[in-house]
Scaffold this active site. Structure first.
Site, PDB file in Angstrom:
ATOM      1  N   CYS A 122       0.904  -1.211  -0.076  1.00 37.59           N
ATOM      2  CA  CYS A 122      -0.091   0.094  -0.270  1.00 37.59           C
ATOM      3  C   CYS A 122       0.866   1.239  -0.042  1.00 37.59           C
ATOM      4  O   CYS A 122       1.823   1.394   0.806  1.00 37.59           O
ATOM      5  CB  CYS A 122      -0.868   0.035   1.019  1.00 37.59           C
ATOM      6  SG  CYS A 122      -1.803   1.493   1.568  1.00 37.59           S
ATOM      7  N   CYS A 130       0.534   3.282   3.174  1.00 37.30           N
ATOM      8  CA  CYS A 130       1.306   2.627   4.344  1.00 37.30           C
ATOM      9  C   CYS A 130       2.745   2.959   4.217  1.00 37.30           C
ATOM     10  O   CYS A 130       3.503   3.306   5.093  1.00 37.30           O
ATOM     11  CB  CYS A 130       0.905   1.147   4.332  1.00 37.30           C
ATOM     12  SG  CYS A 130      -0.648   0.430   4.937  1.00 37.30           S
ATOM     13  N   ASP A 187      -0.397  16.643  -0.853  1.00 39.81           N
ATOM     14  CA  ASP A 187      -0.581  16.021  -1.902  1.00 39.81           C
ATOM     15  C   ASP A 187       0.375  16.162  -3.042  1.00 39.81           C
ATOM     16  O   ASP A 187       0.552  17.496  -3.402  1.00 39.81           O
ATOM     17  CB  ASP A 187      -2.027  16.343  -2.414  1.00 39.81           C
ATOM     18  CG  ASP A 187      -2.796  15.412  -3.270  1.00 39.81           C
ATOM     19  OD1 ASP A 187      -3.731  14.779  -3.005  1.00 39.81           O
ATOM     20  OD2 ASP A 187      -2.130  15.091  -4.396  1.00 39.81           O
ATOM     21  N   GLY A 208     -14.137   7.880  -7.295  1.00 39.47           N
ATOM     22  CA  GLY A 208     -12.909   8.040  -8.039  1.00 39.47           C
ATOM     23  C   GLY A 208     -11.893   7.923  -6.838  1.00 39.47           C
ATOM     24  O   GLY A 208     -10.698   8.452  -7.105  1.00 39.47           O
ATOM     25  N   THR A 234      -8.575   6.467  -5.670  1.00 43.15           N
ATOM     26  CA  THR A 234      -7.454   5.981  -6.535  1.00 43.15           C
ATOM     27  C   THR A 234      -6.364   5.246  -5.316  1.00 43.15           C
ATOM     28  O   THR A 234      -5.712   4.037  -5.981  1.00 43.15           O
ATOM     29  CB  THR A 234      -6.389   6.834  -7.284  1.00 43.15           C
ATOM     30  OG1 THR A 234      -6.089   7.930  -6.453  1.00 43.15           O
ATOM     31  CG2 THR A 234      -7.529   7.620  -8.508  1.00 43.15           C
ATOM     32  N   HIS A 252      -6.427   3.334   0.862  1.00 42.04           N
ATOM     33  CA  HIS A 252      -6.112   3.752   2.302  1.00 42.04           C
ATOM     34  C   HIS A 252      -6.608   4.800   2.611  1.00 42.04           C
ATOM     35  O   HIS A 252      -6.456   5.854   1.967  1.00 42.04           O
ATOM     36  CB  HIS A 252      -4.330   3.715   2.443  1.00 42.04           C
ATOM     37  CG  HIS A 252      -3.921   3.962   3.667  1.00 42.04           C
ATOM     38  ND1 HIS A 252      -2.898   3.122   4.155  1.00 42.04           N
ATOM     39  CD2 HIS A 252      -4.183   4.678   4.712  1.00 42.04           C
ATOM     40  CE1 HIS A 252      -2.536   3.721   5.371  1.00 42.04           C
ATOM     41  NE2 HIS A 252      -3.618   4.523   5.780  1.00 42.04           N
ATOM     42  N   HIS A 276      -8.042   8.180   3.713  1.00 41.64           N
ATOM     43  CA  HIS A 276      -7.345   9.525   3.797  1.00 41.64           C
ATOM     44  C   HIS A 276      -8.191  10.682   3.525  1.00 41.64           C
ATOM     45  O   HIS A 276      -9.398  10.393   2.892  1.00 41.64           O
ATOM     46  CB  HIS A 276      -6.263   9.745   2.476  1.00 41.64           C
ATOM     47  CG  HIS A 276      -6.786   9.338   1.132  1.00 41.64           C
ATOM     48  ND1 HIS A 276      -6.829   8.023   0.650  1.00 41.64           N
ATOM     49  CD2 HIS A 276      -7.255  10.310   0.079  1.00 41.64           C
ATOM     50  CE1 HIS A 276      -7.497   8.151  -0.676  1.00 41.64           C
ATOM     51  NE2 HIS A 276      -7.470   9.478  -0.921  1.00 41.64           N
ATOM     52  N   HIS A 313      -8.570  14.379   2.370  1.00 38.56           N
ATOM     53  CA  HIS A 313      -7.928  15.606   1.492  1.00 38.56           C
ATOM     54  C   HIS A 313      -8.415  16.783   2.145  1.00 38.56           C
ATOM     55  O   HIS A 313      -9.653  16.955   2.497  1.00 38.56           O
ATOM     56  CB  HIS A 313      -8.671  15.684   0.034  1.00 38.56           C
ATOM     57  CG  HIS A 313      -8.545  14.704  -0.783  1.00 38.56           C
ATOM     58  ND1 HIS A 313      -7.346  14.661  -1.819  1.00 38.56           N
ATOM     59  CD2 HIS A 313      -8.905  13.613  -0.986  1.00 38.56           C
ATOM     60  CE1 HIS A 313      -7.358  13.513  -2.224  1.00 38.56           C
ATOM     61  NE2 HIS A 313      -8.177  12.700  -2.044  1.00 38.56           N
TER      62      HIS A 313
HETATM   63  P1  AMP Z   1      -8.020   9.734  -4.086  1.00 39.41           P
HETATM   64  O1  AMP Z   1      -8.109   9.963  -5.684  1.00 39.41           O
HETATM   65  O2  AMP Z   1      -8.941  10.343  -3.314  1.00 39.41           O
HETATM   66  O3  AMP Z   1      -7.778   8.102  -3.832  1.00 39.41           O
HETATM   67  O4  AMP Z   1      -6.478  10.451  -3.786  1.00 39.41           O
HETATM   68  C1  AMP Z   1      -5.573  10.076  -3.789  1.00 39.41           C
HETATM   69  C2  AMP Z   1      -4.570  11.250  -3.757  1.00 39.41           C
HETATM   70  O5  AMP Z   1      -3.068  10.963  -3.452  1.00 39.41           O
HETATM   71  C3  AMP Z   1      -4.408  12.041  -5.032  1.00 39.41           C
HETATM   72  O6  AMP Z   1      -4.755  13.447  -5.071  1.00 39.41           O
HETATM   73  C4  AMP Z   1      -3.045  12.094  -5.436  1.00 39.41           C
HETATM   74  O7  AMP Z   1      -2.525  13.233  -6.158  1.00 39.41           O
HETATM   75  C5  AMP Z   1      -2.191  11.651  -4.093  1.00 39.41           C
HETATM   76  N1  AMP Z   1      -1.002  11.120  -4.366  1.00 39.41           N
HETATM   77  C6  AMP Z   1      -0.869  10.012  -5.141  1.00 39.41           C
HETATM   78  N2  AMP Z   1       0.534   9.641  -4.596  1.00 39.41           N
HETATM   79  C7  AMP Z   1       1.013  10.518  -3.961  1.00 39.41           C
HETATM   80  C8  AMP Z   1       2.362  10.315  -3.167  1.00 39.41           C
HETATM   81  N3  AMP Z   1       3.249   9.722  -3.632  1.00 39.41           N
HETATM   82  N4  AMP Z   1       2.554  11.577  -2.367  1.00 39.41           N
HETATM   83  C9  AMP Z   1       1.660  12.476  -2.282  1.00 39.41           C
HETATM   84  N5  AMP Z   1       0.308  12.391  -2.773  1.00 39.41           N
HETATM   85  C10 AMP Z   1       0.186  11.355  -3.733  1.00 39.41           C
HETATM   86 ZN    ZN Z   2      -2.220   1.206   3.576  1.00 38.71          ZN
END
Ligand code: AMP
Ligand code: ZN
Length: 113
Positions: A4, A7, A30, A92, A94, A97, A99, A101
């Site tokens: 993950c 993680c 982000d 949406g 992606t 885990h 989180h 925003h």
């Molecule tokens: P979601 O689409 O709600 O799952 O948001 C995932 C978020 O993680 C997106 O806004 C991505 O820009 C962000 N993201 C993906 N990889 C990284 C990373 N390595 N460091 C910081 N943010 C990331």
């Molecule tokens: Zn995780």
């Protein structure tokens, strides 16, 4: 969870711009900001999404929100901010885990909420 992304970020195995860390919660910028200030707040323990919350694991959510308030103040978001958690494919999500925003630093549009 060994495979993950978040993680690994919480464990310091993948670099991030950390804004806050304690034993339960990690906050970082982000990588693809959608507002002048855009950071993510995650529990260190792996929870896939809001849909996986239950009586056993949900206490960390209040800890996440305490960190949201703390980091938002740290980031100077005196005008307010928006907190979003995408849950599942239709939203949406992606990264699977949990989180939150946190978006601020500009007047938000009214289209989503
Ligand atoms: P979601 O689409 O709600 O799952 O948001 C995932 C978020 O993680 C997106 O806004 C991505 O820009 C962000 N993201 C993906 N990889 C990284 C990373 N390595 N460091 C910081 N943010 C990331
Ligand atoms: Zn995780």
């Amino acid at each position: 969870m060994s495979d993950c992304l978040f993680c690994k970020i919480a464990a310091g195995e993948i670099p991030s711009t950390c804004l806050y860390e304690d034993e339960n919660v990690f906050a970082f910028r982000d990588i693809n900001p959608q507002a002048p200030v855009h950071f993510l707040v995650i529990p260190k323990t792996h929870i896939g999404s809001v849909a996986e919350l239950n009586a056993e694991n949900s206490a960390v959510v209040s800890k996440c929100f305490e960190v949201i308030a703390k980091v938002a103040e740290q980031e100077g978001l005196t005008g307010g901010y928006r907190v979003i958690s995408n849950c599942g494919a239709d939203a949406g999500q992606t990264v699977h885990h949990l989180h939150f925003h946190v978006l601020g630093g500009a007047k938000m549009g009214e289209k989503i909420l």
